[in-house]
Design a protein around this motif. Structure first.
Motif, PDB file in Angstrom:
ATOM      1  N   ARG A   1      60.046  14.914  10.243  1.00 49.32           N
ATOM      2  CA  ARG A   1      60.256  13.663  10.915  1.00 49.32           C
ATOM      3  C   ARG A   1      59.894  13.917  12.216  1.00 49.32           C
TER       4      ARG A   1
ATOM      5  N   LEU B   1      61.192  12.940  -0.359  1.00 47.34           N
ATOM      6  CA  LEU B   1      62.770  14.256  -0.322  1.00 47.34           C
ATOM      7  C   LEU B   1      64.192  13.633   0.009  1.00 47.34           C
TER       8      LEU B   1
ATOM      9  N   LEU C   1      58.208  11.332   2.924  1.00 46.42           N
ATOM     10  CA  LEU C   1      59.707  11.125   2.965  1.00 46.42           C
ATOM     11  C   LEU C   1      60.660  10.459   2.293  1.00 46.42           C
ATOM     12  N   SER C   2      60.176   9.020   2.514  1.00 45.27           N
ATOM     13  CA  SER C   2      61.080   8.152   1.288  1.00 45.27           C
ATOM     14  C   SER C   2      61.249   7.936  -0.326  1.00 45.27           C
TER      15      SER C   2
ATOM     16  N   GLN D   1      65.304   5.546   4.860  1.00 47.19           N
ATOM     17  CA  GLN D   1      65.996   7.289   5.175  1.00 47.19           C
ATOM     18  C   GLN D   1      66.689   7.670   5.802  1.00 47.19           C
TER      19      GLN D   1
ATOM     20  N   PHE E   1      64.479  17.341   6.564  1.00 48.80           N
ATOM     21  CA  PHE E   1      64.099  15.559   7.263  1.00 48.80           C
ATOM     22  C   PHE E   1      64.307  15.810   8.679  1.00 48.80           C
TER      23      PHE E   1
END
Length: 766
Positions: free
Chosen positions: A558, A594, A590-591, A689, A554
C-alpha cells in the motif's frame, strides 16, 4: 448498452426526420442477415435438442403433430420475445427522435409474423440436418469441425448486420440485390410515414409470402418429425468404442495364465502428470464436442480481428495480442474447467488409488499448458517485433506471458473444481461427455480478463523500467509485483483444486462442516456474531502467523502504491485509461488478491461472517449512518482542533508534496464521475482492505489476548502507523486524525460485532 443503443436510435430518428429519408437498402441488408442468423440458430436448437423431451414423451398418446405444435409455439415465443425487446428499444428511440410514434406499433406488428416464420424455417432446416447426420457417414465426419466453422459464420453475419452502425456499410453493397425482399417488407414498418418505401404490390406480395410460409413450413416440419423422432438414433458407425476396453481378460496361447489388455486398476506408483496430460489429450481428440468451451474465445477473437481490418497498420499488434490471449484462455479452458466432472465414475477409483490428488491436478494443468503456452509465446513474440522491443525487454514480456498462462491454468482447475458440472452429462458417439457448467465458463472468462489486465500492466511497466526518463527501480519492482500476484492467484486456484480432488467422492454431510471437524464453533451454530464482545474469533497459531504476514505485506504494498499515485497521478481522480488501470490494479492486487483470497483461502476465515449478520442487518445499516456522522466529527473536528491548538502547523499540501509528475492524466470532468470514483476507492479499496485487516483480524487478535480496550487502542495505533505510506512524518496532524478514525471504527466493530457499520462509515467518508 440500453443507453448506448437508445441514444443511437434517437439520434438516427432525429437525422431521418430532418432529411426526410432513410437508407432502406442498408436496413434491408441488415434485416436479411439477421433473419439468416436466427434461422441458423433455430436449426442448431433442433440439432441440439434431438428428440423432444426424451423417448418417454413419444410413448404417450400425444400425436407427433401436437408435440411439434407445442415445441414450435414455445420456440416462437422465445425468439419473438428475444427479438422484440431490442426491437422495442431501438424502434422506440427512433420513433421518439423522429417524432413519429406510429413506427413503434408498425414495427411490432411486422416483427411478430416475420420471426414466427423464421422459427418454423429454422425447425425445418434443423430436422433436415439431423436426418442427414443419421443417414450419411460423410456428413457425420464433416460435423466434427462443422460447429466451429458455423460459429465463425454466425459471428461474421452478426458483425455484418451491425456494420452500418459502426460506419462500415460500404462493404455490404453487393448484398443489395439479395436483400430486395427485405426492403419491400420494410414498407410495413414505415407505413404512414415518408421515411420508408411505398406500400406497393411488391410489398404486399412479400408480406403475404411471409404469412403464408408459416403454415407451409409447419406442414413440412410435421412430415419430417416422425421420420426424425422414430429413426434409429445410433446407426452403424456412430458408436466408436475401443475394440478392447480396459480390463478385458484373454487366454494366452502358451499356457492357461491370464493376461490383461490394459490395467484393471491404476498402478501402485501412479502415473506421472505428463502421462495423465497425454491421456487427456487422446480422450479430447476423440470427442470433438469439447471444442464447445472455446466458443467464447472465438467470439472475442473474431470481434478483435474484424475490428482490426479497418486499420491494417495495427494488424500485427492485434494478431499478437489475439494469439497471446488465446493461449492464455486455452491453457485452462479445455482441460481445467471440469476436471471432476470429466472423471465421472472414475472418481472413486482415483480416490482409492495411490495416485495423489496433486498428480491428478498437475495432469489437467499440463494438458492445457502444452497447448496454450506455445500459442501465447508466439503472440508475445509478434507483439515484441511489432512494438520494436529490445531483446531483454522482449524476453521479460515473454516470461510474463508464460507466468500468465500458468496462472490461468491453475485458476481454471480451481474454478472447475469448485463449480463442477455434474448435471451436464451427455453421450457423444459412444463416449460420456461432461461439459463445463455455464457458471464455470463465465467465471473463467472474467477471471482470465482480470489476470490479463494485471499481466498487461506488468508488461507495460517493463519497457518503462528501461526508459531513462522514468524511475527504473519503481517500474521494475511494480512489474515484479504483477508476477507475484499472478503466481499467488494461480497457486490459490491450484491449492483449491488439490483439496477438491483429495476430498472423498461422496459428499460430506451438511453437519460435518469445516468448523466442526476442527473443533471450532461456527458463528451460526453458536448464535453469536463473528466479531465483537460476544464472539471474539480465536485464531490458531498458523492463522496468526499468516494473518500477520498478510498485514505486513499490505502495509508495504500500500505504501508503494500510495507513493506511485502521488508521483504519477497528482491531480486526483482521472478518467485517463492509465489511471483507471492503475486503480483497477490496486483493487485486484490488494482487495481481491491479498485480502479476500489471502484470508479466505490461506488464513482460512469466513469473511462473510465477519462482515454480515443477517439477523442484525437493519441495525448495522442504521449504525453505519451513525458511524458516518462520528467519523466526520472525528476528521473535521480533529483537524479544526489541531489547527486551533497548533496554529503554525505545516500545510498539508506542502507536507505531502510530490515531485514533478512524469505520467499525468486529465482531471475528472464532472462532480458525479469524481464522486463515483471516490466511492469506489473508499468502499472497494480503503474500507474493505483496512476494516478486514485492522478491525477484523488485528482487533480480534489483540482482544483475544489483552481485552477490549487494548484491542481498540492497539489496532488504531497500528492503523495510524500504517498510514505513514500515505503521509510523510511532517504531516503528523493527519496521522492524529487517522488515529481518531481508528478509535471510532474500532468502537463500532466492538459495539455491533460485525464490520459492516465501520465499513459504511469508512467508505463513505474515505
Amino acid at each position: 448498452m440500453l443507453f448506448f443503443w437508445g441514444q443511437i436510435a434517437y439520434t438516427a430518428g432525429q437525422e431521418a426526420a430532418r432529411e426526410g429519408t432513410l437508407p432502406v437498402d442498408v436496413l434491408g441488408i441488415q434485416l436479411s442477415l439477421l433473419v439468416l442468423v436466427f434461422v441458423v440458430m433455430g436449426a442448431l436448437r433442433v440439432v441440439q435438442q434431438g428428440r423432444p423431451e426424451g423417448d418417454s414423451l413419444l410413448l404417450t398418446a400425444t400425436t407427433p403433430r401436437a408435440v411439434l405444435v407445442g415445441l414450435t409455439v414455445h420456440s416462437a415465443i422465445q425468439l419473438v420475445g428475444f427479438v422484440l425487446f431490442p426491437t422495442l428499444l431501438f424502434a422506440g428511440g427512433f420513433a421518439l427522435g423522429a417524432e413519429m410514434p406510429s413506427i413503434l406499433l408498425t414495427t411490432v406488428l411486422a416483427v411478430i409474423p416475420l420471426f414466427t416464420a423464421v422459427t418454423v424455417g429454422g425447425t425445418v432446416v434443423g430436422q433436415l440436418v439431423v436426418l442427414g447426420l443419421l443417414e450419411s457417414e460423410v456428413l457425420r465426419k464433416v460435423s466434427r469441425v462443422f460447429g466451429v466453422v458455423l460459429l465463425l459464420v454466425l459471428i461474421a453475419l452478426s458483425y455484418a448486420a451491425m456494420a452500418p452502425v459502426m460506419g462500415a456499410a460500404e462493404s455490404l453493397a453487393p448484398l443489395a440485390i439479395v436483400a430486395s425482399p427485405a426492403v419491400e417488407y420494410l414498407a410495413f414498418v414505415f407505413v404512414g410515414t415518408p421515411l420508408g418505401p411505398p406500400l406497393d404490390v411488391g410489398s404486399v406480395v412479400v408480406g403475404a409470402s411471409v404469412v403464408a410460409s408459416i403454415p407451409a413450413l409447419f406442414a413440412v416440419a410435421t412430415r419430417l418429425a416422425p421420420r426424425l423422432w422414430f429413426a434409429d438414433a445410433t446407426p452403424t458407425g456412430m458408436i466408436q468404442r475401443d475394440a478392447l476396453p480396459t480390463g478385458v481378460v484373454t487366454r494366452s496361447s502358451d499356457d492357461d495364465s491370464t493376461k490383461h489388455h490394459g490395467q484393471a486398476f491404476p498402478p501402485r506408483t501412479g502415473p506421472r502428470p505428463l502421462s495423465l496430460a497425454l491421456g487427456l489429450w487422446i480422450r479430447w481428440l476423440r470427442i470433438p464436442v469439447r471444442f464447445s468451451v472455446l466458443f467464447p474465445l472465438v467470439i472475442v477473437l473474431a470481434t478483435a480481428l474484424f475490428g482490426a481490418v479497418s486499420n491494417p497498420d495495427q494488424m500485427p499488434l492485434v494478431v499478437g495480442g489475439v494469439l497471446a490471449f488465446a493461449g492464455v484462455y486455452v491453457s485452462g479452458a479445455v482441460f481445467g474447467l471440469n476436471p471432476l466432472g470429466e472423471a465421472g465414475e472414475m472418481r472413486t477409483v482415483e480416490f482409492l488409488s495411490s495416485t495423489t490428488s496433486r498428480t491428478l491436478v498437475l495432469g489437467h494443468l499440463l494438458a492445457g499448458l502444452v497447448a496454450g503456452t506455445p500459442i501465447a509465446v508466439t503472440g508475445s513474440v509478434i507483439l515484441s517485433v511489432a512494438a520494436d522491443l529490445s531483446a531483454p525487454v522482449a524476453l521479460a514480456v515473454g516470461l510474463l506471458v508464460v507466468v500468465l498462462t500458468v496462472a490461468s491454468g491453475c485458476v481454471a482447475v480451481g474454478i472447475g473444481s469448485v463449480l463442477p458440472s455434474r448435471d451436464a452429462q451427455r453421450t457423444y458417439r459412444g463416449y460420456e461427455v461432461a461439459t463445463p457448467s455455464q457458471w464455470a465458463l463465465v467465471a473463467y472468462m472474467v477471471t482470465t480478463v482480470f489476470l490479463s489486465v494485471i499481466a498487461g500492466i506488468g508488461a507495460l511497466l517493463v519497457p518503462l523500467s528501461t526508459d531513462t526518463g522514468t524511475s527504473a527501480p519503481l517500474f521494475a519492482v511494480a512489474s515484479g509485483v504483477a508476477v507475484l500476484v499472478l503466481l499467488a492467484v494461480g497457486y490459490a486456484g491450484f491449492r483449491t483444486a488439490v483439496a477438491r480432488f483429495g476430498a472423498p467422492p461422496y459428499g460430506k454431510r451438511e453437519d460435518q462442516s469445516e468448523d466442526s471437524r476442527r473443533g471450532t464453533p461456527n458463528a451460526e451454530d453458536t448464535g453469536e456474531p463473528a466479531l465483537g464482545r460476544a464472539g471474539t474469533p480465536t485464531f490458531t497459531r498458523t492463522q496468526q502467523v499468516r494473518g500477520l504476514t498478510l498485514l505486513g505485506a499490505f502495509v508495504v504494498l500500500r505504501a508503494v502504491a500510495a507513493r506511485a499515485w502521488d508521483r504519477y497521478f497528482p491531480g486526483g481522480y482521472s478518467t485517463d485509461p492509465v489511471f483507471l488501470g492503475f486503480l483497477g490494479g490496486i483493487f485486484l492486487v490488494l482487495s481481491v488478491g491479498l485480502v479476500y483470497l489471502g484470508f479466505t483461502r490461506w488464513v482460512g476465515v469466513d469473511l462473510r461472517a465477519w462482515w454480515f449478520d443477517r439477523r442484525e442487518l437493519g441495525g448495522d445499516l442504521a449504525w453505519g449512518v451513525v458511524g458516518i456522522v462520528l467519523v466526520l466529527v472525528a476528521t473535521v473536528g480533529g483537524a479544526l482542533a489541531l489547527t486551533l491548538v497548533f496554529p503554525g502547523l505545516t500545510p498539508v499540501e506542502e507536507a505531502g508534496a510530490a515531485p514533478s509528475p512524469t505520467v499525468t492524466g486529465e482531471a475528472v470532468a464532472g462532480f458525479g464521475v469524481n464522486l463515483l470514483l471516490g466511492w469506489f476507492f473508499g468502499f472497494a479499496i480503503a474500507a474493505f482492505q483496512e476494516e478486514t485487516l485492522f478491525r477484523g483480524f488485528l482487533q480480534g487478535l489483540l482482544q483475544d489476548r489483552y481485552g477490549r480496550s487494548v484491542a481498540i487502542v492497539g489496532q488504531a495505533a497500528v492503523f495510524t502507523l500504517a498510514h505513514l505510506g500515505y503521509y510523510p512524518v511532517s504531516a503528523w496532524p493527519l496521522l492524529l486524525v487517522v488515529f481518531l478514525v481508528g478509535l471510532v471504527t474500532g468502537w463500532l466493530v466492538d459495539r455491533r460485532g460485525t464490520l459492516l457499520p465501520a465499513g459504511i462509515a469508512h467508505g463513505f467518508v474515505g
